[in-house]
Write an enzyme that holds these catalytic residues in place. Structure first.
Site, PDB file in Angstrom:
ATOM      1  N   LYS A 168       0.849  -1.194   0.000  1.00 25.37           N
ATOM      2  CA  LYS A 168       0.000   0.000   0.000  1.00 25.37           C
ATOM      3  C   LYS A 168       0.884   1.243   0.000  1.00 25.37           C
ATOM      4  O   LYS A 168       1.892   1.292   0.726  1.00 25.37           O
ATOM      5  CB  LYS A 168      -0.904  -0.028   1.230  1.00 25.37           C
ATOM      6  CG  LYS A 168      -1.925   1.099   1.317  1.00 25.37           C
ATOM      7  CD  LYS A 168      -2.821   0.905   2.542  1.00 25.37           C
ATOM      8  CE  LYS A 168      -3.866   1.992   2.673  1.00 25.37           C
ATOM      9  NZ  LYS A 168      -4.758   1.761   3.839  1.00 25.37           N
TER      10      LYS A 168
ATOM     11  N   SER B 278      -9.404   1.716   2.992  1.00 22.29           N
ATOM     12  CA  SER B 278      -8.577   2.524   2.108  1.00 22.29           C
ATOM     13  C   SER B 278      -7.546   1.689   1.346  1.00 22.29           C
ATOM     14  O   SER B 278      -6.958   2.146   0.366  1.00 22.29           O
ATOM     15  CB  SER B 278      -7.846   3.592   2.944  1.00 22.29           C
ATOM     16  OG  SER B 278      -6.989   2.995   3.929  1.00 22.29           O
TER      17      SER B 278
ATOM     18  N   SER C 221      -9.904  -0.837   7.146  1.00 13.09           N
ATOM     19  CA  SER C 221      -9.312  -0.789   5.814  1.00 13.09           C
ATOM     20  C   SER C 221      -8.587  -2.067   5.412  1.00 13.09           C
ATOM     21  O   SER C 221      -8.261  -2.238   4.237  1.00 13.09           O
ATOM     22  CB  SER C 221      -8.343   0.395   5.715  1.00 13.09           C
ATOM     23  OG  SER C 221      -9.040   1.613   5.866  1.00 13.09           O
TER      24      SER C 221
END
Length: 603
Positions: A78, A152, A176
């Site tokens: 990420k 996210s 997330s």
């Protein structure tokens, strides 16, 4: 719509292919490059160039797999987690910087032989649960690109679901690491706070942030967690792992808490409601006991995260940047984050007091359950629906996730079937802090129970090949086999239960024991026959697990002629168990033929 690969990237299958020579890391890299293609789902922000990937693969082949548990395994990161020499954008180009060092957890994975393919898309500054809040473009669901991917950690989930990589790293503050797993038919492990280092991670809410793991299977998540886990003395929020205690994931009848029927929320999504009913039935088929709990204090806690002053911590994380360049921040992210400048210090204390009060109410639930079984999300939305009401519709996704880090719990999201339209549905198991290992065991058990059904497959359609991972955290528990008055329902069983012992399984010994009724008529003596001696049998036993700190006092209370040794079980394993001194058998009756103490007493 999925770019499918011919090579299964589940860890077990990939590692088997490496072992038998049908695949090399270099061939794997070529396949990954081809599979990602032009990235129509907008999963990636930055991909390592092909020449560098080939060079890494070649170097690994020359080095060999010895001592590298993730040798040649591709993974994604990420883009709020540092990869040395690659820009970290946190989903905001104007914020980007190029780190010179890897994040602590990334370094551990690279040291284990994994290959970083690149950095993935996210809701900007990890603010959101939907995957559309990115100037790099909305990250699209792996099963239907008209739907949100979840956020996210959107790109991290989609990259695994599409078969681009074997696993990925995300972060999880409010869900997330779980919501994207649920929306893309993946396992999403949200470890206990502090077990995976956040050094080298752009914070969202630093006191609540956790690095998470996306994988096709719980077996894969177990292996990655075993490597990534490690105490980081430089991380102010790191903490050493504690023994996880009773392993409910391997218990014969785990106690799973589910919200009362009148408290379940699906926001009108009858498909998800039906999927959860099927998940409840699957849990019962596993042998679980479902216990309805009052979920209102957990809902109240969840609402605190965004309705309370914790948004101020998000503001603090990027305060200097957003104050200087507010127009560089994605509009909805800017609106949410700048709202964090408004709460007073007094508001923060008031919220902490409320959280402590709610935590006490929530804690009372755990006396009757081992973990929770929850929908990961109550529903899923189309991208156009999300963009029309970006804040309200995003909040829909967090009602079963937002409370977890506030209350210092661990969680794992697992696939649990599909809606009639083919979109995935997921459930989440939630447990107390440091019980990550039992959660992984329960998730492994859940997935294995669904073998032969679609729920065992990743979005690429590849069946996972399970592997026997080493547990990352010890239990601190000792298993004891009992065969007589300590059996459940028998007079001495309270000697176990009063010490916090829990029943793990009912089984038998290996077929090489004799059972004697001792002269006092109250207890049996279990004796293993000598090698080559006839007359042995399989004797009924129960295996109980109790905290190691309680084991000494339990053993100290065992009267002669009994003592503690090792008992060989039917499956070939050996655990602590009662033995009998030979002198204690004088005048005893051989009751082996009964097969157990209960059968003998029932005569």
């Amino acid at each position: 719509m999925n770019n499918k690969t011919d090579i299964s990237l589940s860890l077990g299958a990939l590692q088997q292919a490496y072992r038998d020579g049908s695949l090399t890391p270099l061939q794997m890299v070529e396949q990954v490059i081809a599979t990602i293609g032009d990235d129509p789902h907008t999963a990636w922000i930055h991909r390592i160039d092909a020449a560098s990937l080939r060079a890494q693969a070649q170097a690994l082949m020359e080095r060999g797999p010895e001592g590298l548990p993730l040798w040649g395994v591709p993974f994604a990161i990420k883009d709020n987690i540092d990869l040395a020499g690659v820009p970290t954008t946190a989903g905001c180009p104007a914020y980007a910087f190029t780190p010179t060092a890897n994040a602590f957890v990334v370094q551990r994975l690279l040291d284990a032989g994994a290959i970083a393919i690149g950095k993935t898309n996210l809701d900007q500054f990890a603010t959101g649960l939907n995957g559309t809040r990115s100037p790099f473009g909305a990250c699209r669901n792996a099963f239907d690109p008209d739907y949100v991917s979840g956020g996210s950690s959107s790109g991290s989930a989609v990259s695994v679901a599409l078969g681009h990589v074997s696993f990925s790293l995300g972060t999880d503050t409010a869900g997330s690491g779980r919501v994207p797993a649920g929306f893309n038919h993946l396992v999403g492990l949200k470890p206990s706070l502090g077990l995976l280092s956040t050094t080298g991670v752009v914070p969202a809410c630093r006191s609540l942030d956790a690095v998470s793991i996306f994988a096709l299977t719980a077996d894969d998540a177990q292996q990655v967690f075993s490597v990534a886990h490690g105490y980081d003395a430089q991380d102010a929020y790191a903490r050493p792992a504690q023994p996880h205690g009773f392993d409910f994931g391997r218990a014969e009848r785990p106690r799973l808490g589910v919200p009362r029927a009148d408290q379940l929320q699906f926001l009108g999504d009858s498909g998800y409601a039906q999927c959860f009913e099927e998940a409840r039935a699957q849990a019962l088929a596993l042998g679980a006991e479902l216990i309805e709990i009052d979920f209102e204090p957990f809902f109240e806690t969840a609402r605190l995260l965004y309705e309370g002053p914790w948004v101020a911590e998000r503001y603090q994380a990027i305060r200097a940047f957003i104050d200087a360049q507010p127009d560089a921040v994605f509009p909805v992210t800017r609106e949410i984050t700048l709202g964090g400048a408004k709460p007073l210090a007094a508001d923060a204390f008031a919220a902490q007091y409320k959280l402590r009060a709610l935590a006490k109410r929530c804690a009372a639930v755990w006396a009757s359950i081992d973990c929770m079984l929850l929908p990961t999300s109550p529903t899923i939305h189309r991208i156009d629906t999300m963009l029309a009401e970006p804040i309200a519709r995003n909040s829909d996704f967090g009602i079963y996730t937002n409370f977890v880090n506030l209350l210092d719990y661990a969680a794992i999201a697992v696939p649990a079937g599909f809606r009639a339209d083919g979109l995935p549905f997921g459930i989440t198991f939630v447990a107390l802090a440091h019980q990550d290992q039992p959660l992984l065991h329960l998730a492994q058990r859940w997935q294995k129970s669904l073998q032969g059904r679609a729920a065992t497959l990743g979005a690429t359609g590849h069946t996972a090949v399970p592997f026997d991972a080493v547990n990352a955290v010890s239990s601190g528990q000792i298993q004891v086999a009992v065969c007589g008055a300590h059996l459940q329902g028998q007079p001495l069983n309270p000697q176990l239960t009063s010490r916090g012992a829990r029943l793990v399984q009912r089984t038998t010994t290996a077929p090489e024991y004799r059972l004697y009724a001792l002269p006092d008529g109250k207890r049996p003596g279990l004796v293993r026959v000598a090698e080559g001696e006839d007359g042995g049998g399989a004797i009924e036993v129960e295996v109980w697990e109790l905290p190691g700190a309680q084991f000494g006092s339990f053993v100290d209370g065992i009267p002669a002629p009994l003592g503690m040794g090792r008992t060989l079980l039917a499956d070939g394993s050996a655990v602590a168990g009662f033995i009998c001194e030979p002198s204690g058998l004088d005048g005893a009756r051989d009751i082996t033929a009964f097969g157990g103490w209960r059968a003998y007493k029932a005569q």
